[in-house]
Design a protein around this motif. Structure first.
Motif, short mmCIF file in Angstrom:
data_model
loop_
_atom_site.label_atom_id
_atom_site.label_comp_id
_atom_site.label_asym_id
_atom_site.label_seq_id
_atom_site.Cartn_x
_atom_site.Cartn_y
_atom_site.Cartn_z
N HIS A 27 0.81 -1.05 -0.01
CA HIS A 27 0.02 -0.05 -0.23
C HIS A 27 0.93 1.34 -0.31
O HIS A 27 0.75 2.26 -1.01
N ALA A 28 2.05 1.12 0.78
CA ALA A 28 2.60 2.40 0.84
C ALA A 28 3.60 2.73 -0.30
O ALA A 28 3.92 3.76 -0.87
N THR A 29 3.70 1.60 -1.06
CA THR A 29 4.66 1.64 -2.38
C THR A 29 3.94 1.57 -3.47
O THR A 29 4.57 1.48 -4.63
N ASN A 30 2.49 1.45 -3.71
CA ASN A 30 1.79 1.45 -4.75
C ASN A 30 2.04 0.03 -5.49
O ASN A 30 2.16 0.17 -6.87
N THR A 31 2.25 -1.19 -4.65
CA THR A 31 2.56 -2.46 -5.44
C THR A 31 1.35 -3.26 -5.52
O THR A 31 0.90 -3.57 -4.51
N ALA A 32 0.98 -3.51 -6.82
CA ALA A 32 -0.27 -4.31 -6.82
C ALA A 32 0.23 -5.89 -6.67
O ALA A 32 1.13 -6.37 -7.01
N VAL A 33 -0.81 -6.63 -6.09
CA VAL A 33 -0.78 -8.07 -5.75
C VAL A 33 -2.06 -8.88 -6.46
O VAL A 33 -3.14 -7.99 -6.62
N VAL A 34 -1.76 -10.07 -6.69
CA VAL A 34 -2.97 -10.79 -7.01
C VAL A 34 -3.06 -12.05 -6.07
O VAL A 34 -2.12 -12.85 -5.92
N PRO A 35 -3.94 -11.93 -4.96
CA PRO A 35 -4.14 -13.15 -4.25
C PRO A 35 -4.60 -14.30 -5.07
O PRO A 35 -5.45 -14.48 -5.87
N GLN A 36 -4.24 -15.54 -4.74
CA GLN A 36 -4.64 -16.72 -5.36
C GLN A 36 -4.65 -18.03 -4.40
O GLN A 36 -3.90 -18.12 -3.57
N GLY A 37 -6.03 -18.76 -4.73
CA GLY A 37 -6.22 -19.75 -3.81
C GLY A 37 -5.80 -21.02 -4.73
O GLY A 37 -4.52 -21.17 -4.82
N GLY A 38 -6.72 -21.99 -5.01
CA GLY A 38 -6.07 -23.14 -5.44
C GLY A 38 -5.93 -22.99 -7.09
O GLY A 38 -5.82 -24.17 -7.68
N ASN A 39 -6.20 -22.00 -7.68
CA ASN A 39 -5.90 -21.65 -8.91
C ASN A 39 -6.92 -22.56 -9.79
O ASN A 39 -6.51 -22.91 -10.79
N THR A 96 -13.28 3.12 -2.35
CA THR A 96 -13.14 3.56 -1.08
C THR A 96 -12.25 2.57 -0.14
O THR A 96 -11.50 3.03 0.61
N PHE A 97 -12.18 1.48 -0.47
CA PHE A 97 -11.47 0.26 0.28
C PHE A 97 -10.52 0.04 -0.48
O PHE A 97 -9.40 -0.61 0.35
N ASP A 98 -10.05 0.19 -1.55
CA ASP A 98 -8.68 0.05 -2.12
C ASP A 98 -8.22 1.24 -3.00
O ASP A 98 -8.23 1.06 -4.26
N PRO A 99 -7.98 2.38 -2.34
CA PRO A 99 -7.98 3.67 -3.19
C PRO A 99 -6.72 3.73 -4.04
O PRO A 99 -6.83 4.08 -5.07
N LYS A 100 -5.77 2.73 -3.72
CA LYS A 100 -4.49 2.92 -4.51
C LYS A 100 -4.68 1.54 -5.64
O LYS A 100 -3.92 1.39 -6.52
N LEU A 126 -15.21 -13.97 9.47
CA LEU A 126 -13.93 -14.10 8.47
C LEU A 126 -12.84 -13.39 9.07
O LEU A 126 -13.14 -12.26 10.04
N GLU A 127 -11.58 -13.33 8.60
CA GLU A 127 -10.54 -12.62 9.08
C GLU A 127 -9.84 -12.11 7.80
O GLU A 127 -9.61 -12.96 6.89
N VAL A 128 -9.65 -10.86 7.87
CA VAL A 128 -9.36 -10.33 6.36
C VAL A 128 -8.30 -9.24 6.48
O VAL A 128 -8.61 -8.41 7.61
N VAL A 129 -7.41 -9.29 5.93
CA VAL A 129 -6.36 -7.89 5.80
C VAL A 129 -6.77 -7.07 4.72
O VAL A 129 -7.01 -7.46 3.45
N LEU A 130 -7.19 -5.77 4.99
CA LEU A 130 -7.42 -4.77 4.06
C LEU A 130 -6.24 -4.20 3.25
O LEU A 130 -5.06 -4.76 3.48
N ALA A 131 -6.57 -3.35 2.25
CA ALA A 131 -5.67 -3.03 1.24
C ALA A 131 -4.47 -2.28 2.02
O ALA A 131 -3.36 -2.25 1.61
N ASP A 132 -4.66 -1.70 3.36
CA ASP A 132 -3.73 -0.73 3.85
C ASP A 132 -2.90 -1.73 4.67
O ASP A 132 -2.10 -1.16 5.55
N GLY A 133 -3.17 -2.92 4.83
CA GLY A 133 -2.39 -3.76 5.90
C GLY A 133 -3.28 -4.21 7.12
O GLY A 133 -2.86 -5.12 7.90
#
Lengths: 465, 465
Positions: free
Chosen positions: B59-71, B450-454, B165-172
């Protein structure tokens, strides 16, 4: 303001508003008289378009509104405390469609639950939701509060009944999510935002809900158990043996039963010997469920999980057993004032929670008489403490906040909820702030700010200041 | 960027990442090889704290990620198309708790569904969700895509299974909604936002799901019906008579059955005379459900709703009947390429939808052979068109977009959905824009902003540009 009022009145026409204090008055008071509000204007829109025009104008003019369903809420969410304009959808009461093949019903939000139930029944199906106020509550109110009721164990809360919604947003825009699909993975499931939001994010104007086949057979028993651990063990056994066909599993204590026996005409103890705890349980479904239920129950008696049981042999006996449970609130009221809690915990934590909380309250307020009862099958307990006879009600009820916090703290330690069914409204905003994480509260505030930036939709409700 | 990579690697430690193209490669390709992505770095966090630290930095570095489960997704949601960092939760595979009394299971998001099923089974209960890829799919992926599967008719989609659920938001920030309560009306139900959001609003790190009693008896039949109207009538009758205990109601056409009989070794027609349509249906639950099911089925044969029926008399016969349905995809693949659609309509609209869409496609592409099949009980059809033998696959598949739009337009006219189970991902973003109202698309965009502004969480997925 008077100009805004004139415009609002012209939107809804002569039949669509009232400024008559006598007509407005019943909408201002919560039914237990716990909360009273004030409002200069009651709007009674007749269509989604009118709701949309109302909110467009209110948004443009920063005019706050309070949407109200059947006014049966218990936490003050439906009351205009600060002179907001009241909006009732009572005139929007058309059942738009009942589709038996699709097992769905589509209706205006102002439709009273009993009327939806009747329409489903006429089509050979049933609405799963059932609760004491069903002759008054409306679909819009039930959805906005994610109502529970007596069938949650089998069919889930209102949220699980909703297939689609039509909503008017804070700025007057109509959001049409009125689908009847069982499967629809096309982006964020926006309707979820409005279910249980107590009218703070939009006004629900119509809904599509699921219908279900009517049970063909029912079996009901009043079972004595030695303690709450045994009650939860009984629940697991009966759920297993009936393969999830239990529709009710209600706990009460001997003290609670005694209050019913004393205060409710015609009530009698169906068992010969007293027991510290009882469960009213019922299974329903296909023909044959009764035999399965009874055989499972016999086994629990043999194994000592249950101490004794009375099985209803007729509809009259069934009604008599249910009355012991349903008359509980009335009996407690007749006995005198209570400190009340509508809480839930994981079923496996119920026994420990009850013991711990009773001890803690006794420590602080020895004269309080615990009379917990409720939907143990869902982990939902109406955890009430009756005033000792001859005490001063005012002095007793002055302990409300203090005792509530003791109870809620213990609920929280057991992974539970400070509001199982009733919601937050104005009553539990402080609890919400105390027990929710900062991240959760902040996310709620962000949603509210984002979708109602001018805070015109039921301001001061649900979200802590 | 290399500095960011170094910091990310230090967060997860030596075992927590890979830059080895050979190790990354299987994560880049969708299993049907329809989509291929690229990524310089695969992160394998071992804890929620690590996920949180990763997103804080990204989030701090504007680095994009893709989360993946079992593909195992089918719409490309799990593929990093633009060199995003891949995050797999495969190392977060602990089942934290199984509580039989509470009928709940709490587990890390990286737990494979089959392992959750096994843990539930060991506790005498079951996970309702079951699908072909259950040996590979993870809870996090199933929840992020609101998976369906073979038990939706009876138990609902993944959304209805999730308790917490337990969730990690865009800002960590970690959002702890990991409760196992059945009733909890304490503000907006935030977990709903992340279910089916395809990882665009947060990364799910753990979940609590419902468990259910295992059925004691099962009855399975392969039923010939004259047309789809008769199939939906049969559904309503069987649902009524079994009181909602149907767990499967699967439609297939004679053409579909013929493909299975031709291409699948050992498959045989269980009925003596051919029929234009068939239904594989199954009821399950308490002892006695089989007798109820069979008697209901006999009545439909007498009344002419059904033309013929084969009832499985053994587990072997049951498996053989199910194989006719489950081998459908394999048989279609063996026959040649298909134009495919994963759509849903209200059950009552299914017959008309199928007839209308087949006519419309035949008008445009006469050589296409319709082979619709699927979960008619949920209104969910895999509405496929097989290439005529001897045609050119490339030329045939070039019609994909055009035919898809014809089909989706008719789905839309019937109040249906262009994606019943599979989601939106990258494949159906254009459809989302075409069929959703502007208000709905805008609200989705607002939530995302709103929840992933970057826009670092699975950018370019689900929301149309």
């Amino acid at each position: 303001m008077s100009d805004v009022f004139a415009q609002l009145k012209s939107i809804v026409g002569a039949k669509g508003f009232s400024e008559d204090p006598a007509e407005i008055a019943p909408h201002l008071e919560e039914w237990r008289s716990k909360y009273t509000g004030k409002s200069p204007l009651l709007l009674k829109p007749a269509s989604t378009q009118e709701v949309s025009a109302i909110l467009t104008l209110c948004h443009a003019t920063n005019t706050a509104v309070v949407p109200q369903g059947g006014n049966t809420g218990l936490v003050g969410a439906q009351i205009p405390f600060n002179g907001e304009i009241l909006i009732t959808l009572a005139r929007m009461n058309t059942i738009r469609a009942v589709d038996a093949k699709d097992a769905s019903l589509v209706a205006d939000a102002g439709v009273v639950l009993a009327n939806a139930q009747k329409a489903a029944d006429d089509a050979g199906l049933m609405v799963a939701l059932s609760l004491a106020s069903e002759g008054t509550t409306t679909l819009g109110g039930l959805i906005s509060t994610n109502a529970g009721g007596v069938n949650v164990l089998r069919y889930g809360m209102m949220r699980e009944q909703v297939l689609g919604l039509e909503v008017v947003l804070a700025d007057g825009k109509k959001l049409d999510l009125l689908r009847t699909l069982r499967k629809d993975n096309t982006g964020y499931d926006l309707k979820q935002l409005f279910i249980g939001a107590e009218g703070t994010l939009g006004i629900i104007t119509a809904a599509a809900i699921k219908l279900f086949p009517k049970p063909e057979e029912r079996a009901t028993a009043f079972v004595a158990v030695p303690d709450v651990h045994a009650a939860t063990a009984l629940l697991a056994i009966l759920q297993d043996r009936t393969n999830g066909l239990l529709n009710a599993f209600e706990l009460m204590s001997r003290d609670g039963l005694d209050l019913v026996l004393e205060h409710v005409a015609g009530a009698r103890d169906p068992l010969s010997a007293p027991s510290p705890w009882y469960v009213l349980c019922e299974a329903s479904g296909i023909k044959g469920i009764g035999a399965v239920f009874e055989s499972a129950l016999e086994k629990t008696l043999e194994d000592g999980v249950a101490a004794d049981a009375a099985i209803a042999a007729s509809e009259t006996q069934r009604a008599a057993l249910w009355n012991l449970r349903e008359a509980m609130s009335e009996a407690q009221k007749a006995e005198g004032p209570s400190l009340k809690h509508d809480v839930s915990v994981p079923v496996s934590a119920a026994a420990d929670f009850i013991a711990t909380a009773i001890t803690a309250v006794a420590h602080r307020l020895p004269q309080a008489r615990p009379v917990p009862f409720g939907h143990l099958g869902d982990g939902n307990l109406h955890f009430n403490f009756q005033m000792a006879r001859g005490s001063d009600p005012k002095a007793y009820l002055a302990h409300w906040d203090e005792i509530q916090q003791i109870v809620h703290d213990i609920v929280h330690e057991h992974g539970g909820s400070f509001s199982a069914e009733h919601g937050v409204g104005i009553m539990k905003r402080a609890a919400l702030k105390r027990y929710k994480s900062a991240a959760e509260v902040e996310m709620m505030r962000t949603l509210k700010r984002t979708f109602d930036p001018k805070n015109i939709l039921n301001p001061g409700k649900l979200i802590p200041d």
